[in-house]
Write a protein that holds these residues in place. Sequence first.
Motif, PDB file in Angstrom:
ATOM      1  N   PHE A 146       0.820  -1.216   0.000  1.00 18.92           N
ATOM      2  CA  PHE A 146       0.000   0.000   0.000  1.00 18.92           C
ATOM      3  C   PHE A 146       0.853   1.265   0.000  1.00 18.92           C
ATOM      4  O   PHE A 146       0.440   2.308   0.484  1.00 18.92           O
ATOM      5  N   ALA A 147       2.072   1.155  -0.545  1.00 18.41           N
ATOM      6  CA  ALA A 147       2.963   2.311  -0.567  1.00 18.41           C
ATOM      7  C   ALA A 147       2.628   3.230  -1.741  1.00 18.41           C
ATOM      8  O   ALA A 147       2.320   2.769  -2.835  1.00 18.41           O
ATOM      9  N   GLY A 148       2.656   4.520  -1.470  1.00 17.53           N
ATOM     10  CA  GLY A 148       2.407   5.502  -2.521  1.00 17.53           C
ATOM     11  C   GLY A 148       3.234   6.743  -2.288  1.00 17.53           C
ATOM     12  O   GLY A 148       3.901   6.862  -1.256  1.00 17.53           O
ATOM     13  N   PRO A 149       3.202   7.681  -3.224  1.00 19.24           N
ATOM     14  CA  PRO A 149       4.072   8.864  -3.140  1.00 19.24           C
ATOM     15  C   PRO A 149       3.521   9.965  -2.249  1.00 19.24           C
ATOM     16  O   PRO A 149       4.181  10.977  -2.041  1.00 19.24           O
ATOM     17  N   GLY A 150       2.334   9.776  -1.710  1.00 18.94           N
ATOM     18  CA  GLY A 150       1.693  10.860  -0.963  1.00 18.94           C
ATOM     19  C   GLY A 150       2.179  10.955   0.475  1.00 18.94           C
ATOM     20  O   GLY A 150       3.225  10.412   0.840  1.00 18.94           O
ATOM     21  N   ASP A 151       1.386  11.628   1.293  1.00 13.97           N
ATOM     22  CA  ASP A 151       1.720  11.803   2.705  1.00 13.97           C
ATOM     23  C   ASP A 151       1.886  10.439   3.355  1.00 13.97           C
ATOM     24  O   ASP A 151       1.186   9.483   3.025  1.00 13.97           O
TER      25      ASP A 151
END
Length: 602
Positions: free
Chosen positions: A359-364
């Motif tokens: 569930f990794a993403g570039p956001g906060d």
Amino acid sequence: MRASLMNLVTLREDPADAEIASHRLLLRAGYLHKSGSGLYLYGPLMHRVITKVQAIVAEEISRTGALQITMPILQEQALWEKSGRWAAYQATRTMLTVKDRNDQVFGLAPTAEEVVTDYAAAVVKSYRQLPVTFFQQHTKFRDEIRPRFGLMRVKEFIMMDAYSFHASDESLAETYAAMRVAYTRAFRRMGLEAFAVEADAGAIGGTGSHEFMVAADVGEDAILFCAESGYAANVERATGRIAAAPGWNAPAAPQVVATPNVGTIADVIGFLNRNGFADATAAHALKCVLFVAKTVPSATKQAGADVSVAAFVRGDREVNEVKLLNSVNRHLGAQGPVLSLRPMHPEEVRAATGAEPGFAGPGDGLKVAVVIIDQTLKDAGALIAGANRTDHHVVGVQLPRDLPADRTVVWDDLTTIRAGDGCPLSGQPLAERRGIEVGHVFKLGTKYSAPMHAEFTGQDSKLHPFIMGCYGIGSSRVAAAAVEQHNDADGIRWPMAIAPYQVVVVPAGKPGDAATTTAAEGIYQALLASGIEALLDDRDAKPGVKFKDWDLVGIPLRIVCGRGLATGEVEFKPRGGESANVPVGEAAARAIVLVRAALAVV
RNA sequence: CGGGGCGUAGCUCAGCUUGGCUAGAGCGUUGCGUUCGGGACGCAGAGGUCGCAGGUUCAAAUCCUGUCGCCCCGACCA
């Protein structure tokens, strides 16, 4: 050579641990004896092959004006400290080391940039002596993680390594081009289909490099190429045009969506397809791969450190770790160098994202030192990203619009190019084949000369570091690659130029039969007198046994003195070709013509 | 280093599951004889600390523990 004296020992069955043709056949035919893992003894036949490879390579490299030398295999640690490579090679554990009685540490030559640069600094003082190229053919050692495939990947091998020194980039470019010509000629003379491809420079470093590949299905490298433009590159390095993802019905603003228990991209897309986003595909996803980059001690930083890295590519693509490593190094600059990347362990992923893996993403919520996003994702439209929250994704993310304000991002090429992607030059689909790396050429620039203060006096009366190039050919690997390209069900089919012997004369009658013995002996002696490398199979064996042996060993031309003698003829049988009858009296002369034609330099 | 597999004659392998006679086969090799254009045949022979160490047992190639080595898949490279 008489076969009865050459200690020919062939195996009828394949050795159990040989997988590929070259390994299997070279063992079966008695060329090699395994001395240890990744260590081989070259038998009498192999010695002749290697000697021939070395002679052809030396001849072609010398043709460029290069000067042959011999450097020590034991290399002082202090010399490697000067270039800054000691720590790097220790960190990657590429170099085998030994200690002398005073506990002084030496590296066993994996390559020789430091040694030759030190030499050049001592003997080349003026631009008037430039350019100059030194080369050697000597044993190299690599502490291979896994030796493999017989002679293909071994701990100890013979390599031609050449090093050129220049006063200008233009001069380097000339020698670089001349070396590529020399390589091409050498491989062609040895009967190898080899081609140059763009390559990553790896641990040698520098500003540009090409690998020479021998096409082979068992090759360890994947090559992407374009027939139209001539573009060819190792997949580690290849760039290409990636078709844009099709449009889809995405929300205009980022929208957090619960995605329970779907961590993989395929699962997430499947889930979204069933829950309101029917036309989303993997190409609309943002793949995040988290790594730990390990830096090594350097002049500016004594201790190595771990740097967390998040790499983003499109959901239907793979991260190219070589490109990523290079990108991290460019970004870190003096904080580097980074020599290796490893995927994060699950607990590290949780620490970096605050969520379970998947569930990794570039956001906060993403807490890593370096964020690198594939440049094709810039302004690529709406994407599906991990929310850094377990069981949640964000749909409709646009880059760079939706990145947190405080997020520093490096845009770079991270995608592994594959067959079907567009050629970077022509745009036509790239094709893929596999190859064995038999040679490599590098533009080093001042990577070694600057830190080692290897300088010459220029026309301007000032000191300048040498501009350098280096060039390698794996002589022993070339021999193995030749077998990969030239074999059949019966054994090896050596190209004439590197065959251990060129012709074998086989008396095929009853042992001791006067007619066959006399004819065979006569032809054999005539061949020897003309400098042909001939064998006479004088063994007390049946003809079938002899034929099988020479097919396996791979002698290019067989002359059989047998039943044809009744009509005054012998049989010419090129290995893998059609046989023909030749009058006894003409046999030697015609064999000489055949051999010389096959050896003619083209 | 992570994952998988294998160590028995020079080579290729069986035997191990379910412990038990002197540990087997084919190829190779030695001697003698026959044969002689695609890995011939007969007879006789040599060749093994069953990777190593420890353990269980009346008894271990076989079961257990440890260890060493090799091969294959991934990361390194000519």
